[in-house]
Design a protein around this motif. Structure first.
Motif, PDB file in Angstrom:
ATOM      1  N   SER A 192       0.885  -1.073  -0.050  1.00 52.02           N
ATOM      2  CA  SER A 192      -0.050  -0.084   0.266  1.00 52.02           C
ATOM      3  C   SER A 192       0.629   1.142  -0.037  1.00 52.02           C
ATOM      4  CB  SER A 192      -0.982  -0.145   1.055  1.00 52.02           C
ATOM      5  OG  SER A 192      -0.299  -0.227   2.544  1.00 52.02           O
ATOM      6  N   SER A 193       1.958   1.149   0.488  1.00 47.25           N
ATOM      7  CA  SER A 193       2.737   2.356   0.769  1.00 47.25           C
ATOM      8  C   SER A 193       3.503   3.005  -0.662  1.00 47.25           C
ATOM      9  CB  SER A 193       3.954   2.337   1.947  1.00 47.25           C
ATOM     10  OG  SER A 193       4.628   1.325   1.496  1.00 47.25           O
ATOM     11  N   GLY A 194       3.646   1.703  -1.568  1.00 43.48           N
ATOM     12  CA  GLY A 194       4.158   2.043  -2.725  1.00 43.48           C
ATOM     13  C   GLY A 194       3.305   2.217  -3.834  1.00 43.48           C
ATOM     14  N   ILE A 195       1.904   2.122  -3.556  1.00 44.75           N
ATOM     15  CA  ILE A 195       1.036   2.415  -4.756  1.00 44.75           C
ATOM     16  C   ILE A 195       0.699   3.907  -4.902  1.00 44.75           C
ATOM     17  CG2 ILE A 195      -1.349   1.914  -5.690  1.00 44.75           C
ATOM     18  CD1 ILE A 195      -1.150  -0.832  -3.782  1.00 44.75           C
ATOM     19  N   PRO A 196       0.741   4.442  -6.120  1.00 42.21           N
ATOM     20  CA  PRO A 196       0.524   5.725  -6.101  1.00 42.21           C
ATOM     21  C   PRO A 196      -1.015   6.060  -5.898  1.00 42.21           C
ATOM     22  CG  PRO A 196       1.490   4.660  -8.335  1.00 42.21           C
ATOM     23  CD  PRO A 196       1.345   3.745  -7.270  1.00 42.21           C
ATOM     24  N   ALA A 197      -1.099   7.316  -5.648  1.00 39.86           N
ATOM     25  CA  ALA A 197      -2.565   8.013  -5.188  1.00 39.86           C
ATOM     26  C   ALA A 197      -3.579   7.457  -6.056  1.00 39.86           C
ATOM     27  CB  ALA A 197      -2.391   9.215  -5.108  1.00 39.86           C
ATOM     28  N   ARG A 198      -3.515   7.453  -7.444  1.00 40.78           N
ATOM     29  CA  ARG A 198      -4.527   7.120  -8.200  1.00 40.78           C
ATOM     30  C   ARG A 198      -4.932   5.500  -7.772  1.00 40.78           C
ATOM     31  NH1 ARG A 198      -4.031   6.560 -14.798  1.00 40.78           N
ATOM     32  NH2 ARG A 198      -6.266   5.682 -15.098  1.00 40.78           N
ATOM     33  N   ALA A 199      -4.024   4.549  -7.776  1.00 44.71           N
ATOM     34  CA  ALA A 199      -4.178   3.220  -7.549  1.00 44.71           C
ATOM     35  C   ALA A 199      -5.132   3.143  -6.094  1.00 44.71           C
ATOM     36  CB  ALA A 199      -2.831   2.376  -7.592  1.00 44.71           C
ATOM     37  N   GLN A 200      -4.685   4.019  -5.088  1.00 42.76           N
ATOM     38  CA  GLN A 200      -5.149   3.744  -3.740  1.00 42.76           C
ATOM     39  C   GLN A 200      -6.806   4.238  -3.845  1.00 42.76           C
ATOM     40  OE1 GLN A 200      -2.823   5.935  -1.285  1.00 42.76           O
ATOM     41  NE2 GLN A 200      -1.156   4.360  -1.188  1.00 42.76           N
ATOM     42  N   ALA A 201      -7.010   4.933  -4.665  1.00 45.41           N
ATOM     43  CA  ALA A 201      -8.495   5.370  -4.889  1.00 45.41           C
ATOM     44  C   ALA A 201      -9.462   4.201  -5.148  1.00 45.41           C
ATOM     45  CB  ALA A 201      -8.778   6.150  -6.327  1.00 45.41           C
ATOM     46  N   ALA A 202     -10.451   3.901  -4.013  1.00 48.69           N
ATOM     47  CA  ALA A 202     -11.535   2.706  -4.139  1.00 48.69           C
ATOM     48  C   ALA A 202     -12.364   2.946  -5.459  1.00 48.69           C
ATOM     49  CB  ALA A 202     -12.257   3.056  -2.793  1.00 48.69           C
ATOM     50  N   SER A 235     -13.624  -6.182 -20.054  1.00 50.71           N
ATOM     51  CA  SER A 235     -14.611  -5.464 -19.074  1.00 50.71           C
ATOM     52  C   SER A 235     -15.219  -6.505 -18.080  1.00 50.71           C
ATOM     53  CB  SER A 235     -15.622  -4.625 -19.406  1.00 50.71           C
ATOM     54  OG  SER A 235     -14.886  -3.522 -20.298  1.00 50.71           O
ATOM     55  N   LEU A 236     -14.570  -7.569 -17.935  1.00 45.66           N
ATOM     56  CA  LEU A 236     -15.111  -8.981 -16.809  1.00 45.66           C
ATOM     57  C   LEU A 236     -14.363  -8.718 -15.615  1.00 45.66           C
ATOM     58  CD1 LEU A 236     -15.118 -12.095 -19.245  1.00 45.66           C
ATOM     59  CD2 LEU A 236     -17.073 -10.520 -18.501  1.00 45.66           C
ATOM     60  N   VAL A 237     -13.291  -8.229 -15.510  1.00 49.57           N
ATOM     61  CA  VAL A 237     -12.565  -7.738 -14.197  1.00 49.57           C
ATOM     62  C   VAL A 237     -11.711  -6.508 -14.688  1.00 49.57           C
ATOM     63  CG1 VAL A 237     -10.973  -8.507 -12.675  1.00 49.57           C
ATOM     64  CG2 VAL A 237     -12.153 -10.364 -13.503  1.00 49.57           C
ATOM     65  N   THR A 238     -12.140  -5.547 -13.904  1.00 51.80           N
ATOM     66  CA  THR A 238     -11.541  -4.276 -14.311  1.00 51.80           C
ATOM     67  C   THR A 238     -10.597  -3.822 -13.115  1.00 51.80           C
ATOM     68  OG1 THR A 238     -13.492  -3.028 -13.473  1.00 51.80           O
ATOM     69  CG2 THR A 238     -13.243  -3.619 -16.016  1.00 51.80           C
ATOM     70  N   PRO A 239      -9.317  -4.023 -13.086  1.00 46.70           N
ATOM     71  CA  PRO A 239      -8.532  -3.548 -11.993  1.00 46.70           C
ATOM     72  C   PRO A 239      -8.139  -1.995 -12.255  1.00 46.70           C
ATOM     73  CG  PRO A 239      -7.322  -4.718 -13.697  1.00 46.70           C
ATOM     74  CD  PRO A 239      -8.722  -4.916 -14.068  1.00 46.70           C
ATOM     75  N   VAL A 240      -7.695  -1.506 -11.258  1.00 43.71           N
ATOM     76  CA  VAL A 240      -7.103   0.106 -11.342  1.00 43.71           C
ATOM     77  C   VAL A 240      -5.987  -0.133 -12.055  1.00 43.71           C
ATOM     78  CG1 VAL A 240      -6.365   1.775  -9.901  1.00 43.71           C
ATOM     79  CG2 VAL A 240      -8.709   0.509  -9.132  1.00 43.71           C
ATOM     80  N   ARG A 241      -5.888   1.017 -12.583  1.00 42.16           N
ATOM     81  CA  ARG A 241      -4.388   1.257 -13.509  1.00 42.16           C
ATOM     82  C   ARG A 241      -3.646   2.303 -12.655  1.00 42.16           C
ATOM     83  NH1 ARG A 241      -3.358  -0.115 -18.693  1.00 42.16           N
ATOM     84  NH2 ARG A 241      -4.657  -1.932 -19.234  1.00 42.16           N
ATOM     85  N   THR A 242      -2.348   2.040 -12.324  1.00 45.27           N
ATOM     86  CA  THR A 242      -1.438   3.217 -11.766  1.00 45.27           C
ATOM     87  C   THR A 242      -1.095   4.114 -12.734  1.00 45.27           C
ATOM     88  OG1 THR A 242       0.480   1.928 -12.262  1.00 45.27           O
ATOM     89  CG2 THR A 242      -0.379   1.287 -10.323  1.00 45.27           C
ATOM     90  N   PRO A 243      -0.498   5.298 -12.624  1.00 44.97           N
ATOM     91  CA  PRO A 243      -0.083   6.420 -13.549  1.00 44.97           C
ATOM     92  C   PRO A 243       0.803   5.838 -14.514  1.00 44.97           C
ATOM     93  CG  PRO A 243      -0.228   7.210 -11.494  1.00 44.97           C
ATOM     94  CD  PRO A 243      -0.426   5.836 -11.001  1.00 44.97           C
ATOM     95  N   SER A 244       1.732   4.809 -13.968  1.00 43.06           N
ATOM     96  CA  SER A 244       2.625   3.937 -15.022  1.00 43.06           C
ATOM     97  C   SER A 244       1.997   2.857 -15.884  1.00 43.06           C
ATOM     98  CB  SER A 244       4.025   3.583 -14.202  1.00 43.06           C
ATOM     99  OG  SER A 244       3.514   2.516 -13.258  1.00 43.06           O
ATOM    100  N   GLY A 245       0.663   2.589 -15.514  1.00 46.41           N
ATOM    101  CA  GLY A 245       0.016   1.759 -16.576  1.00 46.41           C
ATOM    102  C   GLY A 245      -0.148   0.217 -15.862  1.00 46.41           C
ATOM    103  N   TYR A 246       0.491   0.016 -14.605  1.00 47.62           N
ATOM    104  CA  TYR A 246       0.433  -1.392 -14.112  1.00 47.62           C
ATOM    105  C   TYR A 246      -0.887  -1.736 -13.511  1.00 47.62           C
ATOM    106  CZ  TYR A 246       5.507  -1.458 -14.340  1.00 47.62           C
ATOM    107  OH  TYR A 246       6.913  -1.576 -14.964  1.00 47.62           O
ATOM    108  N   ARG A 247      -1.315  -2.920 -13.497  1.00 47.69           N
ATOM    109  CA  ARG A 247      -2.724  -3.174 -13.027  1.00 47.69           C
ATOM    110  C   ARG A 247      -2.644  -3.492 -11.623  1.00 47.69           C
ATOM    111  NH1 ARG A 247      -2.676  -4.823 -18.432  1.00 47.69           N
ATOM    112  NH2 ARG A 247      -4.660  -4.643 -19.225  1.00 47.69           N
TER     113      ARG A 247
END
Length: 248
Positions: free
Chosen positions: A14-24, A68-80
């Protein structure tokens, strides 16, 4: 607690995930009772799900995302980044395909109904470490499938279980043994089982060939999508034909 929930609580990402990824993400997605915090990487999802579905790959996860069956959050660098709820959705899709041969479009409709609360699916608690072994010998396969050793032997002779290694067969072979058990119990025999396996193998080769042009261009996601689409269509045609032919 599910393995995914356990992993999300202890993974330390959690501490290493960008703010965008942490948004619920959207809270309306099923399963509603599980955490939607995107704390899991692709490698975490594979570790949690592959014991039950050994053929799950990063490409398959991308395929589920593209549809669109499973839609993970994308980090600013594009990682799921996946949540425990996402992991359970992955399991649901894979079970629908493995156990019921459900087409992707129908799986999508079921997930929409689950999201809306008009369809209900139990989410069983999973304890960390309760996943079975990756390989099973013939006796273990029979026990896991709740059947007799002769059914496993029929599967081996029909070529339904793939290659046997020194460690045994891949644990996903339980699915094939369960299917063969039902087929034989319904009146099928070893000869027609072999014919079904040969027909399925031919369709599998056609599905793989359908994705070859895109694979040659380096489009692995497109190649997988083409192969999956043809496989799903073949399953639907086969099921429809069998039902129609069996009517009195």
């Amino acid at each position: 607690m599910t393995p995914a929930a356990s992993a999300s609580a202890s993974s330390g990402h959690s501490s290493g995930i960008p703010a965008r990824a942490q948004a619920a993400p959207t809270r309306g997605t099923w399963p509603h009772q599980l955490s939607h915090e995107p704390l899991l990487r692709v490698s975490d999802v594979l570790r949690l799900v592959q014991p039950e579905f050994p053929t799950l790959t990063p490409s398959k996860l991308r395929f589920l995302d593209n549809h669109s069956l499973v839609t993970p959050v994308r980090t600013p660098s594009g990682y799921r980044q996946y949540s425990p709820a996402d992991v359970e959705r992955v399991r649901f899709v894979l079970r629908q395909q493995r156990d019921h041969f459900t087409p992707l479009a129908v799986i999508g409709e079921k997930l929409s109904a689950l999201d809306a609360g008009t369809l209900h699916e139990a989410v069983l608690p999973r304890a960390a470490g309760d996943d079975g072994p990756a390989y099973l010998d013939r006796a273990q396969l029979a026990q896991a499938a709740g059947t007799e050793p002769r059914v496993v032997e029929a599967c081996v002779e029909a070529g339904l279980l793939g290659s046997e290694t020194t460690a045994g067969f891949a644990a996903e072979g339980v699915e094939a043994v369960v299917a063969a058990k039902a087929y034989l119990a319904a009146g099928g025999d070893a000869r027609t089982l072999r014919a079904l396996v040969r027909a399925a193998a031919r369709e599998g080769e056609l599905a793989a060939a359908a994705g070859a042009p895109r694979r040659a261009r380096g489009d692995s996601d497109g190649a997988l999508a083409s192969a999956e689409a043809l496989a799903d269509a073949a399953i639907a045609v086969f099921a429809s034909s069998v039902r129609r032919s069996s009517r009195p």
